[in-house]
Design a protein around this motif. Structure first.
Motif, mmCIF file in Angstrom:
data_model
loop_
_atom_site.group_PDB
_atom_site.id
_atom_site.type_symbol
_atom_site.label_atom_id
_atom_site.label_comp_id
_atom_site.label_asym_id
_atom_site.label_seq_id
_atom_site.Cartn_x
_atom_site.Cartn_y
_atom_site.Cartn_z
ATOM 1 N N ILE A 143 0.855 -1.186 0.000
ATOM 2 C CA ILE A 143 0.000 0.000 0.000
ATOM 3 C C ILE A 143 0.891 1.236 0.000
ATOM 4 C CG2 ILE A 143 -1.841 1.260 1.180
ATOM 5 C CD1 ILE A 143 -2.530 -1.340 2.657
ATOM 6 N N ALA A 144 0.701 2.099 -0.970
ATOM 7 C CA ALA A 144 1.440 3.368 -1.003
ATOM 8 C C ALA A 144 0.745 4.368 -0.082
ATOM 9 C CB ALA A 144 1.498 3.913 -2.417
ATOM 10 N N ALA A 145 1.519 5.014 0.788
ATOM 11 C CA ALA A 145 0.969 6.026 1.699
ATOM 12 C C ALA A 145 2.095 6.951 2.129
ATOM 13 C CB ALA A 145 0.326 5.367 2.921
ATOM 14 N N LYS A 177 3.802 8.785 4.908
ATOM 15 C CA LYS A 177 3.856 8.734 6.371
ATOM 16 C C LYS A 177 3.688 10.128 6.975
ATOM 17 C CE LYS A 177 6.574 4.507 6.863
ATOM 18 N NZ LYS A 177 7.819 3.874 7.395
ATOM 19 N N GLY A 178 2.972 10.170 8.101
ATOM 20 C CA GLY A 178 2.756 11.418 8.804
ATOM 21 C C GLY A 178 1.628 12.265 8.253
ATOM 22 N N THR A 179 0.814 11.681 7.365
ATOM 23 C CA THR A 179 -0.297 12.419 6.764
ATOM 24 C C THR A 179 -1.616 11.737 7.107
ATOM 25 O OG1 THR A 179 -0.326 11.161 4.689
ATOM 26 C CG2 THR A 179 1.193 13.046 4.825
ATOM 27 N N ASP A 180 -2.723 12.433 6.822
ATOM 28 C CA ASP A 180 -4.037 11.858 7.077
ATOM 29 C C ASP A 180 -4.259 10.557 6.302
ATOM 30 O OD1 ASP A 180 -6.020 12.659 8.919
ATOM 31 O OD2 ASP A 180 -7.432 13.062 7.301
ATOM 32 N N PRO A 181 -3.883 10.468 5.014
ATOM 33 C CA PRO A 181 -4.071 9.200 4.317
ATOM 34 C C PRO A 181 -3.327 8.030 4.974
ATOM 35 C CG PRO A 181 -3.812 10.949 2.727
ATOM 36 C CD PRO A 181 -3.523 11.550 4.069
ATOM 37 N N PHE A 182 -2.123 8.277 5.496
ATOM 38 C CA PHE A 182 -1.374 7.217 6.182
ATOM 39 C C PHE A 182 -2.125 6.772 7.427
ATOM 40 C CE2 PHE A 182 1.778 6.184 9.528
ATOM 41 C CZ PHE A 182 2.354 5.061 8.961
ATOM 42 N N LEU A 183 -2.580 7.732 8.231
ATOM 43 C CA LEU A 183 -3.304 7.393 9.456
ATOM 44 C C LEU A 183 -4.665 6.794 9.130
ATOM 45 C CD1 LEU A 183 -2.292 10.599 11.422
ATOM 46 C CD2 LEU A 183 -1.365 8.302 11.727
ATOM 47 N N PHE A 184 -5.291 7.264 8.055
ATOM 48 C CA PHE A 184 -6.541 6.667 7.577
ATOM 49 C C PHE A 184 -6.331 5.188 7.252
ATOM 50 C CE2 PHE A 184 -9.375 5.317 4.205
ATOM 51 C CZ PHE A 184 -10.611 5.855 4.533
ATOM 52 N N THR A 185 -5.212 4.893 6.600
ATOM 53 C CA THR A 185 -4.912 3.509 6.236
ATOM 54 C C THR A 185 -4.818 2.616 7.468
ATOM 55 O OG1 THR A 185 -3.715 4.228 4.262
ATOM 56 C CG2 THR A 185 -3.235 2.019 5.072
ATOM 57 N N ASP A 232 0.733 -6.362 8.960
ATOM 58 C CA ASP A 232 0.093 -7.310 8.042
ATOM 59 C C ASP A 232 0.187 -6.875 6.585
ATOM 60 O OD1 ASP A 232 -0.947 -9.242 9.947
ATOM 61 O OD2 ASP A 232 -2.304 -7.636 10.607
ATOM 62 N N VAL A 233 0.708 -5.673 6.349
ATOM 63 C CA VAL A 233 0.841 -5.166 4.985
ATOM 64 C C VAL A 233 2.232 -4.567 4.833
ATOM 65 C CG1 VAL A 233 -1.628 -4.674 4.786
ATOM 66 C CG2 VAL A 233 -0.063 -2.881 5.575
ATOM 67 N N GLU A 234 2.573 -4.206 3.625
ATOM 68 C CA GLU A 234 3.813 -3.469 3.378
ATOM 69 C C GLU A 234 3.441 -2.058 2.938
ATOM 70 O OE1 GLU A 234 7.722 -3.372 0.416
ATOM 71 O OE2 GLU A 234 6.490 -5.204 0.526
ATOM 72 N N ILE A 235 3.726 -1.095 3.795
ATOM 73 C CA ILE A 235 3.431 0.296 3.450
ATOM 74 C C ILE A 235 4.652 0.898 2.770
ATOM 75 C CG2 ILE A 235 2.915 2.595 4.352
ATOM 76 C CD1 ILE A 235 1.179 1.327 6.451
ATOM 77 N N VAL A 236 4.437 1.387 1.567
ATOM 78 C CA VAL A 236 5.497 1.993 0.767
ATOM 79 C C VAL A 236 5.363 3.514 0.909
ATOM 80 C CG1 VAL A 236 6.521 2.192 -1.519
ATOM 81 C CG2 VAL A 236 5.381 0.051 -0.838
ATOM 82 N N ASN A 237 6.373 4.131 1.500
ATOM 83 C CA ASN A 237 6.311 5.564 1.793
ATOM 84 C C ASN A 237 6.597 6.380 0.529
ATOM 85 O OD1 ASN A 237 6.167 7.995 3.200
ATOM 86 N ND2 ASN A 237 8.318 7.937 3.777
ATOM 87 N N ASP A 242 -0.320 -2.432 -4.672
ATOM 88 C CA ASP A 242 -1.659 -3.005 -4.840
ATOM 89 C C ASP A 242 -2.763 -2.023 -4.482
ATOM 90 O OD1 ASP A 242 -0.811 -5.909 -5.346
ATOM 91 O OD2 ASP A 242 0.193 -5.470 -3.436
ATOM 92 N N ALA A 243 -2.448 -1.079 -3.613
ATOM 93 C CA ALA A 243 -3.434 -0.080 -3.189
ATOM 94 C C ALA A 243 -2.695 1.204 -2.844
ATOM 95 C CB ALA A 243 -4.239 -0.580 -1.989
ATOM 96 N N TRP A 244 -3.457 2.246 -2.724
ATOM 97 C CA TRP A 244 -2.877 3.561 -2.457
ATOM 98 C C TRP A 244 -3.800 4.331 -1.531
ATOM 99 C CZ3 TRP A 244 -4.617 7.985 -5.876
ATOM 100 C CH2 TRP A 244 -4.026 9.197 -5.487
ATOM 101 N N ALA A 245 -3.221 4.964 -0.527
ATOM 102 C CA ALA A 245 -3.981 5.864 0.341
ATOM 103 C C ALA A 245 -4.043 7.208 -0.354
ATOM 104 C CB ALA A 245 -3.316 5.979 1.712
ATOM 105 N N GLY A 246 -5.110 7.438 -1.088
ATOM 106 C CA GLY A 246 -5.205 8.593 -1.967
ATOM 107 C C GLY A 246 -5.431 9.896 -1.231
#
Length: 356
Positions: free
Chosen positions: A161-163, A165-173, A186-191, A207-211
């Motif tokens: 999951i692309a997100a 870090k330190g932003t609302d989309p990251f915390l939303f994720t 449980d996931v791999e967050i790509v900063n 596979d997904a993105w915190a838009g």
């Protein structure tokens, strides 16, 4: 967008003018005396009388803050401070993390972030207070490609999951993962910064993105991307934050900046098509994308206060659960110290009085 009742921006009550003992019939005179009166009411006469002169006003603009784009495009702050010979310096923030970095370093005095991101910054020592609400947005969701086999949040287990870090989309994720019994492990967050996250999703690198809008709206309209998980309650408010030293030393200037933000807020409600055009041109997105972004923003609630405090306190446990703050941090106290209702209240009240 919800309609906002218009008002005459440059009109103030006679008693406010009398408070500073001056009455100037020019438009600039009215605004400056109003701001001085507001500063007197908020901070006290002694501080206002000895406020240090402001040579440069440093603030951010962001594609997720339509007011900032409108103000910058129309040159309203430059006009407001021209007689004082104050230089206005605009700095682009691509996300809350960047705005918080700039605030922490002193690169800007005033910056726009998401609410929960501001809590995280404050908890980690960023010397800020949230003084104004620039919007109540639904600006983030979990996004997948249109042909993705992923149907639920639970399907994200083991995925990238692309997100940012330190932003609302990251915390939303993180909060979204918790709804499915998953955690960050449980996931791999790509900063990646928000626009790079969109590109990575489109190219199949994640596979997904915190838009984040307007990039999320562009992905929907231009790429056919699908919103996998939406939850407006997980989108925290858009905060305009000021450094504590700026609040202390430049009360008059801060009041005047907030008055210009109030002007922009009401102008946006009265000029939706012009606003969409400005957002499209500044953000370099299509007009339909800008209109979709704006449709997900509510500009009717500029006053920070109890509602934002309650929402942040409900969201704050994710910062502890995911070990984003030091053990033992009193987040309720951090939030109480962050959200400052006093600064904007007289500005908004003065503007509202102009409609009566």
């Amino acid at each position: 967008m919800k309609p906002i009742r218009g008002f005459s921006f440059f009109t103030t009550a006679r008693d406010a003018i009398a408070t500073v003992g001056e009455r100037n019939r020019s438009r600039r005179g009215w605004l400056k005396t109003a701001a001085a009166a507001l500063a007197l009411g908020i901070f006290g006469a002694a501080h206002t009388a000895h406020a240090a002169p402001l040579d440069e006003l440093k603030l951010d603009y962001a594609y997720y803050s339509p007011e900032s784009l409108v103000i910058k495009r129309n040159g309203w702050l430059e006009q407001e401070f021209a007689a004082d010979h104050t230089q206005v310096k605009w700095v682009l923030s691509l996300g809350s993390n960047r705005a918080l970095e700039y605030l922490n370093s002193g690169a800007i005095d005033i910056g726009s972030t998401a609410g929960l991101a501001a809590v995280l910054g404050k908890a980690n020592g960023n010397p800020i207070r949230a003084v104004y609400i620039y919007s109540r947005p639904e600006w983030t969701a979990l996004v997948v490609r249109k042909d993705s086999p992923i149907k639920t949040v639970a399907d994200l287990k083991g995925k990238k999951i692309a997100a940012t870090k330190g932003t609302d989309p990251f915390l939303f994720t993180l909060r979204a993962l918790h709804t499915a019994g998953l955690s960050r492990d449980d996931v791999e967050i790509v900063n990646l910064q928000h626009p790079d996250g969109r590109t990575a999703l489109a190219n199949g690198q994640v596979d997904a993105w915190a838009g984040l809008d307007p990039h999320m709206a562009a992905a929907q309209i231009d790429d056919g991307a699908r919103l996998l998980y939406r939850n407006v309650d997980f989108n925290t408010w858009g905060f305009l934050n000021a450094r504590e030293d700026f609040i202390r030393d430049h009360q008059d200037a801060l009041a005047r900046v907030l008055m210009v933000y109030e002007k922009a807020r009401v102008w946006i409600a009265a000029h939706p098509d012009d606003t969409a055009r400005i957002v499209a041109e500044e953000s370099k997105v299509s007009l339909p994308v800008a209109k979709l972004q704006l449709s997900r923003n509510d500009f009717s609630q500029p006053q920070p206060g109890a509602r934002q405090i309650a929402a942040l306190k409900a969201a704050a446990p994710i910062l502890v659960d995911e070990q984003l703050v030091k053990s033992g941090t009193d987040l309720n106290a951090i939030i109480d110290a962050l959200v400052d209702a006093k600064v904007a209240q007289p500005v908004i009240a003065t503007a509202s009085n102009g409609t009566k």
